[in-house]
Design a protein around this motif. Structure first.
Motif, PDB file in Angstrom:
ATOM      1  N   ARG A   1       0.830  -1.194   0.000  1.00 43.20           N
ATOM      2  CA  ARG A   1       0.000   0.000   0.000  1.00 43.20           C
ATOM      3  C   ARG A   1       0.869   1.251   0.000  1.00 43.20           C
ATOM      4  NH1 ARG A   1      -2.345  -3.039   5.076  1.00 43.20           N
ATOM      5  NH2 ARG A   1      -0.089  -3.057   5.261  1.00 43.20           N
ATOM      6  N   LYS A   2       0.421   2.265  -0.743  1.00 40.32           N
ATOM      7  CA  LYS A   2       1.157   3.528  -0.800  1.00 40.32           C
ATOM      8  C   LYS A   2       0.180   4.665  -0.546  1.00 40.32           C
ATOM      9  CE  LYS A   2       4.452   1.690  -4.178  1.00 40.32           C
ATOM     10  NZ  LYS A   2       4.995   1.808  -5.555  1.00 40.32           N
ATOM     11  N   TRP A   3       0.653   5.681   0.177  1.00 41.82           N
ATOM     12  CA  TRP A   3      -0.162   6.841   0.523  1.00 41.82           C
ATOM     13  C   TRP A   3       0.706   8.081   0.429  1.00 41.82           C
ATOM     14  CZ3 TRP A   3      -5.388   7.005   1.910  1.00 41.82           C
ATOM     15  CH2 TRP A   3      -5.850   8.208   2.434  1.00 41.82           C
ATOM     16  N   SER A   4       0.267   9.084  -0.337  1.00 46.56           N
ATOM     17  CA  SER A   4       1.052  10.302  -0.539  1.00 46.56           C
ATOM     18  C   SER A   4       0.168  11.521  -0.345  1.00 46.56           C
ATOM     19  CB  SER A   4       1.647  10.306  -1.963  1.00 46.56           C
ATOM     20  OG  SER A   4       2.361  11.494  -2.215  1.00 46.56           O
ATOM     21  N   TRP A   5       0.543  12.373   0.667  1.00 51.00           N
ATOM     22  CA  TRP A   5      -0.262  13.554   0.973  1.00 51.00           C
ATOM     23  C   TRP A   5      -0.144  14.604  -0.127  1.00 51.00           C
ATOM     24  CZ3 TRP A   5      -3.474  12.715   4.755  1.00 51.00           C
ATOM     25  CH2 TRP A   5      -3.116  11.894   5.830  1.00 51.00           C
ATOM     26  N   TRP A   6      -1.229  15.348  -0.358  1.00 51.16           N
ATOM     27  CA  TRP A   6      -1.194  16.491  -1.249  1.00 51.16           C
ATOM     28  C   TRP A   6      -0.613  17.706  -0.496  1.00 51.16           C
ATOM     29  CZ3 TRP A   6      -6.877  16.482  -3.515  1.00 51.16           C
ATOM     30  CH2 TRP A   6      -7.040  15.342  -4.320  1.00 51.16           C
ATOM     31  N   ASP A   7      -0.202  18.696  -1.277  1.00 53.79           N
ATOM     32  CA  ASP A   7       0.207  19.965  -0.667  1.00 53.79           C
ATOM     33  C   ASP A   7      -0.961  20.542   0.116  1.00 53.79           C
ATOM     34  OD1 ASP A   7       2.676  19.712  -1.824  1.00 53.79           O
ATOM     35  OD2 ASP A   7       2.203  20.994  -3.549  1.00 53.79           O
ATOM     36  N   ALA A   8      -0.692  21.088   1.273  1.00 54.46           N
ATOM     37  CA  ALA A   8      -1.692  21.670   2.176  1.00 54.46           C
ATOM     38  C   ALA A   8      -2.589  20.607   2.798  1.00 54.46           C
ATOM     39  CB  ALA A   8      -2.556  22.707   1.468  1.00 54.46           C
ATOM     40  N   ASN A   9      -2.254  19.331   2.538  1.00 61.50           N
ATOM     41  CA  ASN A   9      -2.956  18.210   3.174  1.00 61.50           C
ATOM     42  C   ASN A   9      -4.471  18.237   2.968  1.00 61.50           C
ATOM     43  OD1 ASN A   9      -0.526  17.210   4.197  1.00 61.50           O
ATOM     44  ND2 ASN A   9      -0.678  18.520   6.011  1.00 61.50           N
ATOM     45  N   GLY A  10      -4.889  18.623   1.754  1.00 60.22           N
ATOM     46  CA  GLY A  10      -6.322  18.624   1.446  1.00 60.22           C
ATOM     47  C   GLY A  10      -6.806  17.308   0.880  1.00 60.22           C
ATOM     48  N   GLY A  11      -5.889  16.398   0.653  1.00 58.10           N
ATOM     49  CA  GLY A  11      -6.242  15.092   0.095  1.00 58.10           C
ATOM     50  C   GLY A  11      -4.986  14.238  -0.005  1.00 58.10           C
ATOM     51  N   ALA A  12      -5.109  13.100  -0.647  1.00 56.81           N
ATOM     52  CA  ALA A  12      -3.964  12.201  -0.763  1.00 56.81           C
ATOM     53  C   ALA A  12      -4.135  11.286  -1.970  1.00 56.81           C
ATOM     54  CB  ALA A  12      -3.810  11.358   0.503  1.00 56.81           C
ATOM     55  N   ASP A  13      -3.002  10.926  -2.539  1.00 56.62           N
ATOM     56  CA  ASP A  13      -2.984   9.884  -3.575  1.00 56.62           C
ATOM     57  C   ASP A  13      -2.702   8.548  -2.898  1.00 56.62           C
ATOM     58  OD1 ASP A  13      -3.351  11.611  -5.798  1.00 56.62           O
ATOM     59  OD2 ASP A  13      -1.235  12.185  -5.668  1.00 56.62           O
ATOM     60  N   TRP A  14      -3.286   7.485  -3.432  1.00 57.72           N
ATOM     61  CA  TRP A  14      -3.061   6.162  -2.854  1.00 57.72           C
ATOM     62  C   TRP A  14      -2.896   5.131  -3.976  1.00 57.72           C
ATOM     63  CZ3 TRP A  14      -6.667   2.614  -4.364  1.00 57.72           C
ATOM     64  CH2 TRP A  14      -7.904   3.098  -4.788  1.00 57.72           C
ATOM     65  N   GLN A  15      -2.271   4.034  -3.612  1.00 56.97           N
ATOM     66  CA  GLN A  15      -2.079   2.935  -4.561  1.00 56.97           C
ATOM     67  C   GLN A  15      -2.133   1.617  -3.791  1.00 56.97           C
ATOM     68  OE1 GLN A  15       1.093   3.311  -7.447  1.00 56.97           O
ATOM     69  NE2 GLN A  15       1.466   1.098  -7.459  1.00 56.97           N
ATOM     70  N   LEU A  16      -2.803   0.631  -4.384  1.00 56.43           N
ATOM     71  CA  LEU A  16      -2.962  -0.677  -3.767  1.00 56.43           C
ATOM     72  C   LEU A  16      -2.533  -1.733  -4.779  1.00 56.43           C
ATOM     73  CD1 LEU A  16      -4.047  -1.907  -1.113  1.00 56.43           C
ATOM     74  CD2 LEU A  16      -6.289  -2.078  -2.209  1.00 56.43           C
ATOM     75  N   ASP A  17      -1.403  -2.394  -4.481  1.00 56.50           N
ATOM     76  CA  ASP A  17      -0.882  -3.435  -5.372  1.00 56.50           C
ATOM     77  C   ASP A  17      -1.297  -4.795  -4.831  1.00 56.50           C
ATOM     78  OD1 ASP A  17       0.512  -1.773  -7.253  1.00 56.50           O
ATOM     79  OD2 ASP A  17       1.971  -1.390  -5.665  1.00 56.50           O
ATOM     80  N   LEU A  18      -1.916  -5.608  -5.697  1.00 58.81           N
ATOM     81  CA  LEU A  18      -2.534  -6.847  -5.277  1.00 58.81           C
ATOM     82  C   LEU A  18      -2.046  -8.020  -6.122  1.00 58.81           C
ATOM     83  CD1 LEU A  18      -6.185  -5.452  -5.076  1.00 58.81           C
ATOM     84  CD2 LEU A  18      -4.598  -5.768  -3.155  1.00 58.81           C
ATOM     85  N   TYR A  19      -2.228  -9.209  -5.570  1.00 60.07           N
ATOM     86  CA  TYR A  19      -1.891 -10.436  -6.287  1.00 60.07           C
ATOM     87  C   TYR A  19      -2.994 -11.460  -6.050  1.00 60.07           C
ATOM     88  CZ  TYR A  19       0.484 -14.644  -7.848  1.00 60.07           C
ATOM     89  OH  TYR A  19       0.792 -15.805  -8.499  1.00 60.07           O
ATOM     90  N   ALA A  20      -3.369 -12.159  -7.111  1.00 56.87           N
ATOM     91  CA  ALA A  20      -4.384 -13.204  -7.029  1.00 56.87           C
ATOM     92  C   ALA A  20      -3.784 -14.519  -7.514  1.00 56.87           C
ATOM     93  CB  ALA A  20      -5.607 -12.843  -7.868  1.00 56.87           C
TER      94      ALA A  20
END
Length: 304
Positions: free
Chosen positions: A122-141
């Protein structure tokens, strides 16, 4: 989790959902994903040492790696505490290396797949001024198939020797009673013959495997399932008595294929040709054994 609005698709893992605004007031957008791509093939090829080309054997679906990427933004209220809570929920997915169902609903054909965290996690990256965030979820099946969210069922029964037909025996209550009215007249009895054919259909584009549950009202010895289309025989050597459940999971992804009331009985299989339903095909499986019993099948249409 129920989303209060709807974007193109919703993606749900446990109580977490993306593709709309969740119950906590955060919008989870998924602008990028490779879930719509097909999975690869495992090829088995050996170059011919003396001649053109190569020798090959059948190819199989490979495990599926996939990724969800998007952003999270509160739609109202103080964004910082809401984002802190959103990140906590996101990072809490897949505790202790567990597997979970990912359900994708496009509004037309909902489907699900069993996934776990890939190495990148899992990855989480804050936006400038902390008004939101980008995220990424890497999965395997490990099982790369998409399964229908609707479970299909079928059943077949096996009865004891039939006691129907006319009773020609002399003496009460035997013999033919031609008198009119009850209990006179010809009584053919109630047939004890069961419908011992298990009919299953897979409307998907990939092979699927059923889960079989075998029970009996009295006693059933050596329950056996035969696929006439392939000649395959799935035979259990042993007795199932009233109150017990023999569970046979035909999926190659299961770790304990056969259990009797939760006890591993895989070694009791005299023949282990597990039943499969090819894409777009049907199977009429014959259920036999000594005694009376019922087999219930549960499966889902599968797609690549």
């Amino acid at each position: 989790m129920v989303l209060t609005d709807r974007m193109q698709e919703t993606f749900t893992i446990g109580s977490w959902a993306a593709g709309g605004t969740d119950a906590f007031g955060c919008r989870w957008s998924v602008p990028e994903t490779d879930l719509r791509n097909g999975t690869g093939r495992k090829t088995h090829i050996t170059e011919r040492p003396f001649g053109s080309g190569a020798y090959r054997s059948r190819s199989y679906l490979a495990g599926r790696s996939m990724s969800l990427q998007g952003w999270c933004m509160p739609v109202a209220g103080d964004p910082w505490p809401m984002l802190i809570d959103a990140r906590r929920r996101f990072m809490g997915l897949f505790p202790e290396g567990s597997q979970q169902l990912l359900v994708v609903d496009d509004g037309v054909l909902p489907r699900q797949i069993t996934v776990e965290l890939a190495e990148a996690g899992r990855k989480w990256s804050w936006w400038d001024a902390n008004g939101g965030a980008d995220w990424q979820l890497d999965l395997y099946a490990a099982d790369p198939r998409w399964l229908s969210t609707v479970e299909r069922t079928a059943q077949a029964t096996l009865a004891n020797v039939s006691a129907d037909g006319l009773d020609w025996a002399a003496g009460s209550p035997g013999g033919l009673d031609w008198a009119a009215g009850s209990p006179g007249g010809l009584d053919w009895g109630v047939s004890g013959n069961g419908t011992n054919v298990l009919a299953m259909q897979n409307d998907g584009t990939a092979t699927t495997w059923p889960l079989l549950l075998i029970t009996t009202p009295s006693s059933l010895q050596n329950p056996t399932l035969v696929d006439p289309a392939t000649g395959g025989i799935l035979a259990y050597t042993g007795t199932v008595v009233a109150g017990q459940t023999l569970r046979i999971d035909c999926s190659p992804f299961t770790t304990t294929p056969v259990t009797l009331d939760g006890v591993d009985r895989t070694g009791a299989l005299g023949s282990a040709r597990f039943i499969s339903i090819p894409p777009g095909a049907s199977r009429a499986i014959q259920f036999t054994g000594i005694g009376a019993g019922q087999v219930q099948a549960f499966w889902r249409d599968a797609d690549e």
